[in-house]
Write a protein that holds these residues in place. Structure first.
Motif, mmCIF file in Angstrom:
data_model
loop_
_atom_site.group_PDB
_atom_site.id
_atom_site.type_symbol
_atom_site.label_atom_id
_atom_site.label_comp_id
_atom_site.label_asym_id
_atom_site.label_seq_id
_atom_site.Cartn_x
_atom_site.Cartn_y
_atom_site.Cartn_z
ATOM 1 N N TYR A 38 -9.833 8.088 2.887
ATOM 2 C CA TYR A 38 -10.973 7.376 2.345
ATOM 3 C C TYR A 38 -10.643 5.973 1.851
ATOM 4 O O TYR A 38 -11.545 5.193 1.539
ATOM 5 C CB TYR A 38 -11.666 8.181 1.243
ATOM 6 C CG TYR A 38 -10.860 8.386 -0.017
ATOM 7 C CD1 TYR A 38 -10.855 7.435 -1.019
ATOM 8 C CD2 TYR A 38 -10.121 9.542 -0.214
ATOM 9 C CE1 TYR A 38 -10.129 7.623 -2.181
ATOM 10 C CE2 TYR A 38 -9.402 9.741 -1.365
ATOM 11 C CZ TYR A 38 -9.402 8.780 -2.347
ATOM 12 O OH TYR A 38 -8.677 8.967 -3.485
ATOM 13 N N SER A 39 -9.364 5.629 1.796
ATOM 14 C CA SER A 39 -9.032 4.297 1.334
ATOM 15 C C SER A 39 -7.611 3.929 1.724
ATOM 16 O O SER A 39 -6.822 4.774 2.137
ATOM 17 C CB SER A 39 -9.199 4.215 -0.187
ATOM 18 O OG SER A 39 -9.014 2.893 -0.634
ATOM 19 N N GLU A 40 -7.318 2.655 1.582
ATOM 20 C CA GLU A 40 -5.990 2.133 1.867
ATOM 21 C C GLU A 40 -5.768 0.957 0.930
ATOM 22 O O GLU A 40 -6.684 0.191 0.661
ATOM 23 C CB GLU A 40 -5.952 1.676 3.326
ATOM 24 C CG GLU A 40 -4.634 1.200 3.826
ATOM 25 C CD GLU A 40 -4.712 0.865 5.301
ATOM 26 O OE1 GLU A 40 -4.543 -0.317 5.625
ATOM 27 O OE2 GLU A 40 -4.956 1.777 6.111
ATOM 28 N N ILE A 67 -2.211 7.248 10.111
ATOM 29 C CA ILE A 67 -1.251 6.246 9.674
ATOM 30 C C ILE A 67 -0.589 5.672 10.922
ATOM 31 O O ILE A 67 -0.224 6.413 11.830
ATOM 32 C CB ILE A 67 -0.197 6.877 8.734
ATOM 33 C CG1 ILE A 67 -0.887 7.429 7.482
ATOM 34 C CG2 ILE A 67 0.865 5.861 8.367
ATOM 35 C CD1 ILE A 67 0.024 8.204 6.575
ATOM 36 N N ASN A 68 -0.463 4.359 10.967
ATOM 37 C CA ASN A 68 0.142 3.715 12.132
ATOM 38 C C ASN A 68 1.541 4.243 12.400
ATOM 39 O O ASN A 68 2.298 4.521 11.472
ATOM 40 C CB ASN A 68 0.218 2.202 11.936
ATOM 41 C CG ASN A 68 -1.137 1.548 12.017
ATOM 42 O OD1 ASN A 68 -2.034 2.044 12.682
ATOM 43 N ND2 ASN A 68 -1.282 0.431 11.340
ATOM 44 N N GLU A 69 1.864 4.368 13.677
ATOM 45 C CA GLU A 69 3.171 4.883 14.069
ATOM 46 C C GLU A 69 4.309 3.968 13.631
ATOM 47 O O GLU A 69 5.430 4.419 13.466
ATOM 48 C CB GLU A 69 3.224 5.082 15.579
ATOM 49 C CG GLU A 69 2.343 6.205 16.060
ATOM 50 C CD GLU A 69 2.390 6.383 17.565
ATOM 51 O OE1 GLU A 69 3.264 5.779 18.218
ATOM 52 O OE2 GLU A 69 1.553 7.124 18.089
ATOM 53 N N ASN A 70 4.038 2.684 13.430
ATOM 54 C CA ASN A 70 5.098 1.760 13.049
ATOM 55 C C ASN A 70 5.321 1.679 11.543
ATOM 56 O O ASN A 70 6.110 0.881 11.072
ATOM 57 C CB ASN A 70 4.819 0.362 13.619
ATOM 58 C CG ASN A 70 3.527 -0.226 13.097
ATOM 59 O OD1 ASN A 70 2.726 0.451 12.458
ATOM 60 N ND2 ASN A 70 3.305 -1.491 13.391
ATOM 61 N N GLU A 71 4.622 2.504 10.771
ATOM 62 C CA GLU A 71 4.832 2.558 9.324
ATOM 63 C C GLU A 71 5.787 3.700 8.992
ATOM 64 O O GLU A 71 5.650 4.798 9.497
ATOM 65 C CB GLU A 71 3.512 2.779 8.592
ATOM 66 C CG GLU A 71 2.563 1.613 8.685
ATOM 67 C CD GLU A 71 1.314 1.826 7.856
ATOM 68 O OE1 GLU A 71 1.442 2.104 6.658
ATOM 69 O OE2 GLU A 71 0.220 1.727 8.435
ATOM 70 N N GLN A 72 6.729 3.414 8.121
ATOM 71 C CA GLN A 72 7.689 4.429 7.696
ATOM 72 C C GLN A 72 7.177 5.097 6.417
ATOM 73 O O GLN A 72 6.938 4.429 5.414
ATOM 74 C CB GLN A 72 9.053 3.794 7.428
ATOM 75 C CG GLN A 72 10.071 4.780 6.935
ATOM 76 C CD GLN A 72 11.381 4.103 6.554
ATOM 77 O OE1 GLN A 72 11.520 2.890 6.662
ATOM 78 N NE2 GLN A 72 12.326 4.885 6.118
ATOM 79 N N ILE A 73 6.996 6.412 6.463
ATOM 80 C CA ILE A 73 6.547 7.150 5.276
ATOM 81 C C ILE A 73 7.709 7.262 4.307
ATOM 82 O O ILE A 73 8.790 7.738 4.663
ATOM 83 C CB ILE A 73 6.009 8.535 5.661
ATOM 84 C CG1 ILE A 73 4.751 8.376 6.524
ATOM 85 C CG2 ILE A 73 5.706 9.352 4.409
ATOM 86 C CD1 ILE A 73 4.202 9.686 7.057
ATOM 87 N N HIS A 76 1.668 0.114 3.572
ATOM 88 C CA HIS A 76 0.429 0.411 2.851
ATOM 89 C C HIS A 76 0.589 1.688 2.027
ATOM 90 O O HIS A 76 1.526 2.441 2.213
ATOM 91 C CB HIS A 76 -0.744 0.625 3.820
ATOM 92 C CG HIS A 76 -1.074 -0.557 4.632
ATOM 93 N ND1 HIS A 76 -0.611 -0.726 5.912
ATOM 94 C CD2 HIS A 76 -1.832 -1.650 4.366
ATOM 95 C CE1 HIS A 76 -1.057 -1.860 6.405
ATOM 96 N NE2 HIS A 76 -1.804 -2.441 5.483
ATOM 97 N N THR A 77 -0.401 1.928 1.175
ATOM 98 C CA THR A 77 -0.568 3.227 0.526
ATOM 99 C C THR A 77 -1.886 3.786 1.036
ATOM 100 O O THR A 77 -2.926 3.150 0.906
ATOM 101 C CB THR A 77 -0.608 3.095 -1.003
ATOM 102 O OG1 THR A 77 0.634 2.539 -1.445
ATOM 103 C CG2 THR A 77 -0.814 4.451 -1.660
ATOM 104 N N HIS A 78 -1.835 4.956 1.649
ATOM 105 C CA HIS A 78 -3.016 5.591 2.240
ATOM 106 C C HIS A 78 -3.500 6.678 1.291
ATOM 107 O O HIS A 78 -2.703 7.494 0.823
ATOM 108 C CB HIS A 78 -2.676 6.189 3.599
ATOM 109 C CG HIS A 78 -2.124 5.181 4.555
ATOM 110 N ND1 HIS A 78 -2.924 4.428 5.382
ATOM 111 C CD2 HIS A 78 -0.854 4.792 4.813
ATOM 112 C CE1 HIS A 78 -2.177 3.623 6.109
ATOM 113 N NE2 HIS A 78 -0.911 3.823 5.783
ATOM 114 N N LEU A 79 -4.804 6.699 1.009
ATOM 115 C CA LEU A 79 -5.389 7.675 0.100
ATOM 116 C C LEU A 79 -6.248 8.650 0.890
ATOM 117 O O LEU A 79 -7.136 8.235 1.641
ATOM 118 C CB LEU A 79 -6.237 6.980 -0.961
ATOM 119 C CG LEU A 79 -5.452 6.169 -1.991
ATOM 120 C CD1 LEU A 79 -5.208 4.766 -1.481
ATOM 121 C CD2 LEU A 79 -6.203 6.125 -3.282
#
Length: 74
Positions: free
Chosen positions: A56-58, A5-11, A39-42
């Protein structure tokens, strides 16, 4: 897993699920959804024994592309 996950994305949240739609027999589909502000990371098991998890997806972010889920502001 988080390194993908990109460092600039806040979980914002993490949700797990088990999909038993394969007839209710092992191995089930085990998924981890990581929701960020962009995004939503799967993620899912790489093999039948789930010894390793891979992305496997985004898809789009519910927090960016939809109306607010939580009352974050008034």
């Amino acid at each position: 897993m988080i390194r993908e996950i990109n460092e600039n994305e806040q979980i914002i949240s993490i949700k797990t699920s088990i999909d038993q739609n394969k007839g209710g027999v092992f191995p089930y589909h085990y998924d981890v959804l990581v929701f960020t502000d962009k995004h939503t990371h799967l993620f899912g098991c790489e093999d039948d024994r789930c010894t390793k998890v891979e992305k496997y997806s985004e898809m789009y972010s519910e927090y960016q592309d939809e109306s607010l889920i939580l009352p974050l502001s008034n």
